[in-house]
Write a protein that holds these residues in place. Structure first.
Motif, PDB file in Angstrom:
ATOM      1  N   PHE A  31       0.821  -1.198   0.000  1.00 17.28           N
ATOM      2  CA  PHE A  31       0.000   0.000   0.000  1.00 17.28           C
ATOM      3  C   PHE A  31       0.862   1.259   0.000  1.00 17.28           C
ATOM      4  N   ASP A  32       0.548   2.172  -0.915  1.00 18.23           N
ATOM      5  CA  ASP A  32       0.971   3.562  -0.756  1.00 18.23           C
ATOM      6  C   ASP A  32       0.236   4.118   0.464  1.00 18.23           C
ATOM      7  N   PHE A  33       0.684   5.253   0.980  1.00 24.24           N
ATOM      8  CA  PHE A  33       0.014   5.785   2.179  1.00 24.24           C
ATOM      9  C   PHE A  33      -0.948   6.931   1.821  1.00 24.24           C
ATOM     10  N   ASP A  34      -0.392   8.110   1.449  1.00 24.36           N
ATOM     11  CA  ASP A  34      -1.241   9.289   1.214  1.00 24.36           C
ATOM     12  C   ASP A  34      -2.085   9.117  -0.047  1.00 24.36           C
ATOM     13  N   GLY A  35      -3.377   9.295   0.086  1.00 24.19           N
ATOM     14  CA  GLY A  35      -4.267   9.158  -1.063  1.00 24.19           C
ATOM     15  C   GLY A  35      -4.693   7.723  -1.307  1.00 24.19           C
ATOM     16  N   THR A  36      -4.112   6.787  -0.571  1.00 28.48           N
ATOM     17  CA  THR A  36      -4.451   5.365  -0.722  1.00 28.48           C
ATOM     18  C   THR A  36      -5.031   4.821   0.587  1.00 28.48           C
ATOM     19  N   LEU A  37      -4.243   4.898   1.660  1.00 30.98           N
ATOM     20  CA  LEU A  37      -4.769   4.507   2.974  1.00 30.98           C
ATOM     21  C   LEU A  37      -5.370   5.708   3.697  1.00 30.98           C
ATOM     22  N   GLY A 209      -2.145   2.060  -5.245  1.00 30.03           N
ATOM     23  CA  GLY A 209      -1.542   3.393  -5.280  1.00 30.03           C
ATOM     24  C   GLY A 209      -2.439   4.389  -5.979  1.00 30.03           C
ATOM     25  N   ASP A 210      -2.157   5.675  -5.778  1.00 31.12           N
ATOM     26  CA  ASP A 210      -3.060   6.707  -6.316  1.00 31.12           C
ATOM     27  C   ASP A 210      -2.364   7.765  -7.157  1.00 31.12           C
ATOM     28  N   ASP A 211      -1.029   7.732  -7.266  1.00 30.30           N
ATOM     29  CA  ASP A 211      -0.373   8.874  -7.913  1.00 30.30           C
ATOM     30  C   ASP A 211       0.776   8.405  -8.801  1.00 30.30           C
ATOM     31  N   LEU A 212       1.364   9.359  -9.512  1.00 26.35           N
ATOM     32  CA  LEU A 212       2.393   9.005 -10.501  1.00 26.35           C
ATOM     33  C   LEU A 212       3.573   8.276  -9.877  1.00 26.35           C
ATOM     34  N   ASN A 213       3.915   8.631  -8.643  1.00 27.41           N
ATOM     35  CA  ASN A 213       5.066   7.966  -8.021  1.00 27.41           C
ATOM     36  C   ASN A 213       4.783   6.496  -7.704  1.00 27.41           C
ATOM     37  N   ASP A 214       3.514   6.088  -7.831  1.00 29.86           N
ATOM     38  CA  ASP A 214       3.168   4.684  -7.608  1.00 29.86           C
ATOM     39  C   ASP A 214       3.306   3.834  -8.868  1.00 29.86           C
ATOM     40  N   LEU A 215       3.491   4.472 -10.008  1.00 28.24           N
ATOM     41  CA  LEU A 215       3.525   3.711 -11.265  1.00 28.24           C
ATOM     42  C   LEU A 215       4.552   2.575 -11.254  1.00 28.24           C
TER      43      LEU A 215
HETATM   44 MG   LIG Z   1      -0.264   8.549  -2.773  1.00 28.78          MG
END
Ligand SMILES: [Mg+2]
Length: 258
Positions: A31-37, A209-215
């Motif tokens: 899990f990503d944290f911000d925007g995901t959890l 994930g929710d953002d580009l850095n999660d790609l």
């Molecule tokens: Mg995020």
């Protein structure tokens, strides 16, 4: 169960079908944290993790014999007070991997390269209310969620700072944020590193994930025979989409109750 809007119920039904194939004995969860959890907030220092979700993540970790990890752009030390130390956390997009940062000879050099920029950019954000400078030690982030009209100004400032830092650094764009971080590990590398650990080995990764850095993390999960699950409005390549953190939290609660 608290009442939810009808659309959320519909999404959950679809999600439950898709998630029906997820096996707590055979999958590993990232899990990503911000925007995901956690919901995105104007000031990253204000982030919260709901008590129920914290409890469910710990339960998921127990049910999977420890095959759960957080891969975040934040420092590990920021997430540990919110979640505890049972679930392993890779911070700074994987650069801050459990157990190895203290031995990294380049760390002090990277931290000292960022110091002069922190001073300059502090002056900039103080002159632009609603913008925030996040000091990440070996990196920094400019946020403008509370001042969307400052996006261009902040992006330009980040580009100038990147030019000062040189080619061993990169700019990571995100939702109302531009981050400067060292070239090197990314969230996909972190996922692969976790998958090599005994608690994860032999499982199939599922990444949220929710953002580009999660790609890179989402792609790494797919490359390893697993699933990529995207949250929020970004059109990230994924096997499944969820509206946001509350849907993920609701699914997890239902899955663990099943
Ligand atoms: Mg995020």
């Amino acid at each position: 169960m608290p009442s939810r809007p009808e659309w959320t119920e519909r999404v959950l039904k679809d999600t439950a079908l898709q998630f029906g194939s997820l096996d707590l004995d055979r999958h590993a969860f990232f899990f990503d944290f911000d925007g995901t959890l956690a919901e995105l907030v104007d000031d990253p220092a204000d982030v919260r993790l709901a008590d129920e979700l914290r409890r469910d993540l710990l339960a998921l970790s127990a049910r999977t014999n420890g095959a759960v990890a957080i891969i975040t752009g934040r420092h590990r030390a920021e997430i540990t007070p919110l979640l505890g130390d049972i679930i392993p956390i890779a911070g700074l997009h994987g650069t801050d991997f459990p157990g190895d940062v203290a031995n990294d000879p380049g760390l002090a050099e990277r931290v000292s390269a960022v110091r002069p920029l922190i001073e300059q950019l502090t002056t900039l954000v103080e002159a632009n209310p609603g913008t925030i400078l996040e000091d990440k030690g070996q990196g920094l982030a400019l946020h403008w969620r509370a001042a969307p009209d400052k996006g261009e100004l902040m992006t330009h400032a980040a580009e100038q700072a990147l030019a000062t830092l040189g080619p061993r650094w990169r700019m990571q764009p995100g939702k109302c944020v531009a981050e400067l971080r060292p070239v090197g590990d990314d969230k996909g590398v972190a996922l692969h590193r976790f998958m090599a650990l005994p608690a994860f080995a032999g499982r199939r990764p599922v990444a949220f994930g929710d953002d580009l850095n999660d790609l890179p993390m989402l792609q790494a999960a797919r490359d390893s025979g697993g699933l990529a699950i995207a949250l929020g409005e970004r059109n990230l390549p994924a096997d499944l989409r969820l509206p946001g953190p509350s849907t993920l939290a609701a699914w997890l609660a239902e899955r663990l109750a099943a």
